[in-house]
Motif scaffolding. Structure first.
Motif, mmCIF file in Angstrom:
data_model
loop_
_atom_site.group_PDB
_atom_site.id
_atom_site.type_symbol
_atom_site.label_atom_id
_atom_site.label_comp_id
_atom_site.label_asym_id
_atom_site.label_seq_id
_atom_site.Cartn_x
_atom_site.Cartn_y
_atom_site.Cartn_z
ATOM 1 N N LYS A 7 11.655 -0.246 -4.858
ATOM 2 C CA LYS A 7 10.573 -0.787 -5.688
ATOM 3 C C LYS A 7 9.331 0.076 -5.549
ATOM 4 O O LYS A 7 9.133 0.754 -4.553
ATOM 5 C CB LYS A 7 10.270 -2.211 -5.258
ATOM 6 C CG LYS A 7 11.460 -3.115 -5.474
ATOM 7 C CD LYS A 7 11.093 -4.549 -5.246
ATOM 8 C CE LYS A 7 12.372 -5.354 -5.387
ATOM 9 N NZ LYS A 7 12.272 -6.588 -5.977
ATOM 10 N N ARG A 8 8.494 0.021 -6.574
ATOM 11 C CA ARG A 8 7.218 0.739 -6.550
ATOM 12 C C ARG A 8 6.279 0.103 -5.543
ATOM 13 O O ARG A 8 6.306 -1.106 -5.338
ATOM 14 C CB ARG A 8 6.568 0.704 -7.922
ATOM 15 C CG ARG A 8 7.268 1.544 -8.951
ATOM 16 C CD ARG A 8 6.538 1.469 -10.267
ATOM 17 N NE ARG A 8 5.167 1.905 -10.122
ATOM 18 C CZ ARG A 8 4.674 3.030 -10.603
ATOM 19 N NH1 ARG A 8 5.467 3.820 -11.279
ATOM 20 N NH2 ARG A 8 3.427 3.361 -10.438
ATOM 21 N N ASN A 9 5.439 0.920 -4.961
ATOM 22 C CA ASN A 9 4.421 0.431 -4.049
ATOM 23 C C ASN A 9 3.249 -0.082 -4.884
ATOM 24 O O ASN A 9 2.600 0.693 -5.581
ATOM 25 C CB ASN A 9 3.972 1.553 -3.116
ATOM 26 C CG ASN A 9 3.036 1.076 -2.047
ATOM 27 O OD1 ASN A 9 2.609 -0.082 -2.043
ATOM 28 N ND2 ASN A 9 2.723 1.963 -1.117
ATOM 29 N N PRO A 10 2.947 -1.385 -4.858
ATOM 30 C CA PRO A 10 1.880 -1.920 -5.713
ATOM 31 C C PRO A 10 0.492 -1.425 -5.323
ATOM 32 O O PRO A 10 -0.433 -1.471 -6.130
ATOM 33 C CB PRO A 10 1.994 -3.435 -5.544
ATOM 34 C CG PRO A 10 2.711 -3.632 -4.259
ATOM 35 C CD PRO A 10 3.577 -2.422 -4.055
ATOM 36 N N GLY A 11 0.335 -0.900 -4.123
ATOM 37 C CA GLY A 11 -0.975 -0.438 -3.681
ATOM 38 C C GLY A 11 -1.323 0.961 -4.156
ATOM 39 O O GLY A 11 -2.479 1.369 -4.087
ATOM 40 N N ARG A 13 -1.774 3.744 -7.092
ATOM 41 C CA ARG A 13 -1.946 3.901 -8.536
ATOM 42 C C ARG A 13 -1.507 5.294 -8.961
ATOM 43 O O ARG A 13 -1.609 6.236 -8.194
ATOM 44 C CB ARG A 13 -3.406 3.685 -8.915
ATOM 45 C CG ARG A 13 -3.852 2.261 -8.729
ATOM 46 C CD ARG A 13 -5.265 2.088 -9.203
ATOM 47 N NE ARG A 13 -5.372 2.582 -10.571
ATOM 48 C CZ ARG A 13 -5.749 1.863 -11.603
ATOM 49 N NH1 ARG A 13 -6.060 0.606 -11.424
ATOM 50 N NH2 ARG A 13 -5.828 2.374 -12.807
#
Length: 76
Positions: A7-11, A13
């Protein structure tokens, strides 16, 4: 077959490297060297699957024998 969903790291950008994505991108690049797979010419999913198998076999035999076959991109 073990499948790992990364999964992508939400922190973070913007662009960041996703673990082992290069393996998928490289494999798709090798398969796309075959003209019939560059566009969606096939009407049946089974036909597309067969052409992908043929492309994979061709790529494997190139690596084993160290010989090249002509591609649509024009090897001169």
């Amino acid at each position: 077959i073990d499948v790992e969903v990364v999964k992508r790291n939400p922190g973070v950008r913007g662009f960041h490297v996703v673990k082992r994505r290069w393996v998928v991108e490289r494999s798709l690049g090798w398969i796309m060297m075959h003209r019939r797979l560059a566009r969606d010419y096939e009407t049946l999913p089974a036909s597309s699957e067969a052409v992908i198998h043929i492309a994979s076999i061709d790529n494997l035999t190139k690596r084993i024998t160290d010989e090249t076959t002509p591609t649509w991109r024009g090897t001169y």
